[in-house]
Design a protein around this motif. Sequence first.
Motif, PDB file in Angstrom:
ATOM      1  N   THR A 326      46.900  65.136  66.826  1.00  0.00           N
ATOM      2  CA  THR A 326      47.358  64.625  65.529  1.00  0.00           C
ATOM      3  C   THR A 326      46.360  63.678  64.885  1.00  0.00           C
ATOM      4  O   THR A 326      46.514  63.337  63.708  1.00  0.00           O
ATOM      5  CB  THR A 326      48.702  63.895  65.694  1.00  0.00           C
ATOM      6  OG1 THR A 326      48.544  62.800  66.608  1.00  0.00           O
ATOM      7  CG2 THR A 326      49.753  64.848  66.222  1.00  0.00           C
ATOM      8  N   ARG A 329      41.082  65.092  61.736  1.00  0.00           N
ATOM      9  CA  ARG A 329      41.034  64.798  60.305  1.00  0.00           C
ATOM     10  C   ARG A 329      41.851  65.787  59.468  1.00  0.00           C
ATOM     11  O   ARG A 329      42.381  65.431  58.420  1.00  0.00           O
ATOM     12  CB  ARG A 329      39.575  64.812  59.836  1.00  0.00           C
ATOM     13  CG  ARG A 329      38.784  63.594  60.294  1.00  0.00           C
ATOM     14  CD  ARG A 329      37.378  63.656  59.795  1.00  0.00           C
ATOM     15  NE  ARG A 329      36.654  64.803  60.365  1.00  0.00           N
ATOM     16  CZ  ARG A 329      35.400  65.109  60.047  1.00  0.00           C
ATOM     17  NH1 ARG A 329      34.739  64.380  59.167  1.00  0.00           N
ATOM     18  NH2 ARG A 329      34.801  66.136  60.620  1.00  0.00           N
ATOM     19  N   ASN A 330      41.959  67.019  59.961  1.00  0.00           N
ATOM     20  CA  ASN A 330      42.672  68.014  59.171  1.00  0.00           C
ATOM     21  C   ASN A 330      44.153  68.114  59.514  1.00  0.00           C
ATOM     22  O   ASN A 330      44.856  68.954  58.963  1.00  0.00           O
ATOM     23  CB  ASN A 330      42.014  69.384  59.342  1.00  0.00           C
ATOM     24  CG  ASN A 330      42.002  69.837  60.796  1.00  0.00           C
ATOM     25  OD1 ASN A 330      42.326  69.062  61.697  1.00  0.00           O
ATOM     26  ND2 ASN A 330      41.618  71.082  61.024  1.00  0.00           N
ATOM     27  N   ASP A 332      46.599  65.914  58.961  1.00  0.00           N
ATOM     28  CA  ASP A 332      47.471  65.455  57.878  1.00  0.00           C
ATOM     29  C   ASP A 332      47.742  66.582  56.885  1.00  0.00           C
ATOM     30  O   ASP A 332      48.845  66.713  56.357  1.00  0.00           O
ATOM     31  CB  ASP A 332      46.829  64.267  57.157  1.00  0.00           C
ATOM     32  CG  ASP A 332      46.842  63.008  58.012  1.00  0.00           C
ATOM     33  OD1 ASP A 332      47.763  62.892  58.850  1.00  0.00           O
ATOM     34  OD2 ASP A 332      45.953  62.165  57.858  1.00  0.00           O
ATOM     35  N   ARG A 333      46.737  67.402  56.641  1.00  0.00           N
ATOM     36  CA  ARG A 333      46.931  68.554  55.767  1.00  0.00           C
ATOM     37  C   ARG A 333      47.818  69.599  56.437  1.00  0.00           C
ATOM     38  O   ARG A 333      48.693  70.201  55.810  1.00  0.00           O
ATOM     39  CB  ARG A 333      45.574  69.157  55.415  1.00  0.00           C
ATOM     40  CG  ARG A 333      45.640  70.388  54.528  1.00  0.00           C
ATOM     41  CD  ARG A 333      44.341  71.156  54.630  1.00  0.00           C
ATOM     42  NE  ARG A 333      44.154  71.646  55.997  1.00  0.00           N
ATOM     43  CZ  ARG A 333      42.977  72.083  56.462  1.00  0.00           C
ATOM     44  NH1 ARG A 333      41.899  72.040  55.711  1.00  0.00           N
ATOM     45  NH2 ARG A 333      42.883  72.532  57.703  1.00  0.00           N
ATOM     46  N   ASP A 334      47.615  69.785  57.761  1.00  0.00           N
ATOM     47  CA  ASP A 334      48.385  70.808  58.483  1.00  0.00           C
ATOM     48  C   ASP A 334      49.859  70.433  58.615  1.00  0.00           C
ATOM     49  O   ASP A 334      50.713  71.314  58.747  1.00  0.00           O
ATOM     50  CB  ASP A 334      47.785  71.018  59.878  1.00  0.00           C
ATOM     51  CG  ASP A 334      46.387  71.614  59.820  1.00  0.00           C
ATOM     52  OD1 ASP A 334      46.000  72.108  58.745  1.00  0.00           O
ATOM     53  OD2 ASP A 334      45.683  71.574  60.852  1.00  0.00           O
ATOM     54  N   GLU A 336      51.984  69.305  56.480  1.00  0.00           N
ATOM     55  CA  GLU A 336      52.798  69.854  55.398  1.00  0.00           C
ATOM     56  C   GLU A 336      53.075  71.335  55.606  1.00  0.00           C
ATOM     57  O   GLU A 336      54.172  71.832  55.317  1.00  0.00           O
ATOM     58  CB  GLU A 336      52.083  69.633  54.058  1.00  0.00           C
ATOM     59  CG  GLU A 336      51.823  68.174  53.724  1.00  0.00           C
ATOM     60  CD  GLU A 336      53.118  67.396  53.542  1.00  0.00           C
ATOM     61  OE1 GLU A 336      54.139  68.006  53.150  1.00  0.00           O
ATOM     62  OE2 GLU A 336      53.114  66.167  53.780  1.00  0.00           O
ATOM     63  N   ILE A 337      52.087  72.057  56.129  1.00  0.00           N
ATOM     64  CA  ILE A 337      52.272  73.494  56.375  1.00  0.00           C
ATOM     65  C   ILE A 337      53.229  73.702  57.543  1.00  0.00           C
ATOM     66  O   ILE A 337      54.125  74.553  57.492  1.00  0.00           O
ATOM     67  CB  ILE A 337      50.910  74.167  56.649  1.00  0.00           C
ATOM     68  CG1 ILE A 337      49.972  73.955  55.462  1.00  0.00           C
ATOM     69  CG2 ILE A 337      51.089  75.650  56.944  1.00  0.00           C
ATOM     70  CD1 ILE A 337      48.567  74.492  55.698  1.00  0.00           C
ATOM     71  N   LYS A 711      54.240  63.228  60.527  1.00  0.00           N
ATOM     72  CA  LYS A 711      53.160  63.402  61.497  1.00  0.00           C
ATOM     73  C   LYS A 711      53.661  63.163  62.913  1.00  0.00           C
ATOM     74  O   LYS A 711      53.346  63.921  63.840  1.00  0.00           O
ATOM     75  CB  LYS A 711      52.010  62.440  61.170  1.00  0.00           C
ATOM     76  CG  LYS A 711      50.797  62.583  62.063  1.00  0.00           C
ATOM     77  CD  LYS A 711      49.678  61.669  61.583  1.00  0.00           C
ATOM     78  CE  LYS A 711      48.444  61.808  62.460  1.00  0.00           C
ATOM     79  NZ  LYS A 711      47.332  60.937  61.996  1.00  0.00           N
ATOM     80  N   SER A 758      35.500  73.853  63.253  1.00  0.00           N
ATOM     81  CA  SER A 758      35.730  72.990  62.092  1.00  0.00           C
ATOM     82  C   SER A 758      34.616  71.959  61.948  1.00  0.00           C
ATOM     83  O   SER A 758      34.148  71.698  60.837  1.00  0.00           O
ATOM     84  CB  SER A 758      37.087  72.299  62.221  1.00  0.00           C
ATOM     85  OG  SER A 758      37.150  71.546  63.417  1.00  0.00           O
ATOM     86  N   SER A 762      31.885  71.873  58.909  1.00  0.00           N
ATOM     87  CA  SER A 762      31.813  70.627  58.142  1.00  0.00           C
ATOM     88  C   SER A 762      30.378  70.119  58.069  1.00  0.00           C
ATOM     89  O   SER A 762      29.891  69.740  56.983  1.00  0.00           O
ATOM     90  CB  SER A 762      32.722  69.575  58.765  1.00  0.00           C
ATOM     91  OG  SER A 762      32.601  68.346  58.096  1.00  0.00           O
TER      92      SER A 762
END
Length: 777
Positions: A326, A329-330, A332-334, A336-337, A711, A758, A762
């Motif tokens: 958790t 970095r990605n 927080d975006r995941d 919601e999904i 989260k 990832s 990046s």
Amino acid sequence: MWIGPIPWQLQGLTFPEQLLLAQLYPRVYVFKLFPKKVYGRRDASTLQRGMRGNVTTFELDNPGIASMLKGNLMPRPPAILASIITVTFVGLGELPKSWLHNTFRVRRHVVANALKCLIDCNKKYYGHLELSPERLEALPEDGVPDEIMNVIRQTDDASAPDEEGAASYVPTEEDVTVEQTESTPVTEKAAPDVIPLQISGTIDTDHTKLTGNDLMKWGLLNLWQTSDEGAYAIRHGAQPVNDFGRPRRGEDDGRHNFFERAYPMLFPFGRGGIEADRPNPVDFTDHIRWALRYHDGRFRRHETFPFTAFGIQQRRQGLGAARLQTRRRNFDRDVEILSTITAEKLQHAQKQEERGERVTDPAVQLLKSHIHATAGKVVGSNASKHRLKSQIWSTSIALGPPSLWITINPCDLHDPIAQIFAGEKIDLDDFLATQGPDAHQRAQNIAQDPYAAAKFFHFLIHAILTTLFGVTTTKHRVHSEKGIFGYVSAYFGVVESQGRGSLHFHLLVWLLHAPTLAEMQDLLRTEEFREKVRNYIRANVRAYTPGMDSHESVKAIPNEVEIAYSRPPNPFDDVEYEQHCQNFEKRVARAKQVHTCELRRCLRVDGNGKLVCKRRAPFETSDKDYVLENGHWCQERRWAYMNGWCPEFCICVRCNNDIKVLLNGKETVNISYYVTGYSAKNQQKNHNISAVVAQNLAYHVEHSSYLETLKDQQRLLLFRIVNAINREQELAAPMVISFLMGWGDLYVSHRYASVYWSSFTSNLIKQFPDLIQAKQE
């Protein structure tokens, strides 16, 4: 760290007797694998222990059971045994009742003496309790309680014990005979009369809210298709007992120690528990290793202690891995999904997995990706094995295809070194096979001491790699001297437990300066190179020695099933060393390398309805070693049921083994792909992840409202799912000991650094920002 000696009243208690005296019940499945034959009969005392799943302990506070625990009366009423013990036997014919008596007997006078001792010695936990004459009277004088007999289930599907693939031969018995060959048809009578496979502990619902019946169905998935199950699933309290040892921040420091309450026989004075309060705290892992090395062997020989410790270790790693996941970095975006996942989506994904189709829902795909990443950091989990494939292929990219594929199956039952680790006094400098423990005692020593079995295995593998292979490794380099196969540039080995619980070893070897794929194809066209390969095979890979020409000639050679209880010929004191080595090699090959086809072990029905051996017997025969231009080769083999072997392994290690030379010919890529998947395979059949997730989602939604952030809710969901999936594991006691002691299940010559996609993309975009614009165009 003082724990005190075990009083004589607490020594030799059976598993049910211990449960009648304990205050906590760790949810541990302790099932006994089918035993080896000793002097032609099966003996339950030679069984090895295994487990299924991880561990959570619950207070028994539901109305039906809490009444049994009210007040200060002890021992526990025998009715409680039906709730915390289930027994499953797999085999044909009637169940021998004597086997149950040895394992599940309850002796009234023994329980009474043990309880009196605890009341006197363990004032902390038992000083306030009273001995109940009525409850003692309810126990049998010396027999298996009816409460256990009533929950026994049996099935006649004996196909579960053999989980090995078809690439190599690993015998399931130490007294293999050649009675069954191509001239002797295999019948149903070939299977043993009874194969006891599982003795399971408590069935509970853990944090995942999986029902006991579902868990039992999953646990027995590989055991039967139809049976009279009738599971007695215990109903536990709503909250699990805290098994973290030390109090968490803000908790009451006066609470009791988990291990001291669960195992009064190991901590008879109520002191010295794992992570108990002490001036200088001791790390959980270090304390467990100290306990397993304790001088009197009480912890390493206990039926459930190693499994309880390992389950706690896995759960802590799962919590840490979920928290680490958790923090990406990605994530927080995941989040919601992931929050859009519903039970309907998971049920649809479950049906897709059942049909063998790819899951199409992107949110479910994302969740499975996070589950895989989280579970991969839990030691012993199936997900942690997936990275092995990429490591093997990366080694092949750097060094070329592997040169050798080796399987070693050490004989822990008879090897004198294993017996020394188990506590026997054997003088290896003046060894006599007629002295020391007999075969029956040796089998008991190893079955009752999985620590000794695991230590022997890892000691032997380390000795093989350093002495026979001539390879020593450090953090920064691999040093290779000339060994039995030449100079080794790299190796990659995986430890695995077979059906009866003992460990064996699969190894890929890269030889130094081996030709590349293109070079090998050209070299194989020359007779000079093929002759060199034939000489290499003749020296290192055999399936024939004089006298092994047919079934009759092999049968005429005495089958010395205890050949491992010996010492190899001494090259310094033996003037006829070479001749003695040849004779010794033949004796070991006769005892360990004969393949016997049996129903439910290696014979399977193919698409045409014919019985075929999954180990590909009968093997190819040849009157000489040969190598073809396309890379196909065969060692000399006169009888089709002799499995190949390495002569040095037979002489020095005295165990079953297999070796294949990978010539990088036309089929090498296919072979490399196969052995890569085989060496990194899961311990047992996997499961439908979507089904597991679906059964946990509703419970998670209902019981995670106290978490403030989305989260944190998704982090808890990851942990619960990983914890549920880990229950599908099947690990034998020696493997569990290997993980607890840090010996692990992997031997590699090199270190590997993970490159995450990832992070790679990046950094690539940072260096080349025009890539984003090019992609959009």
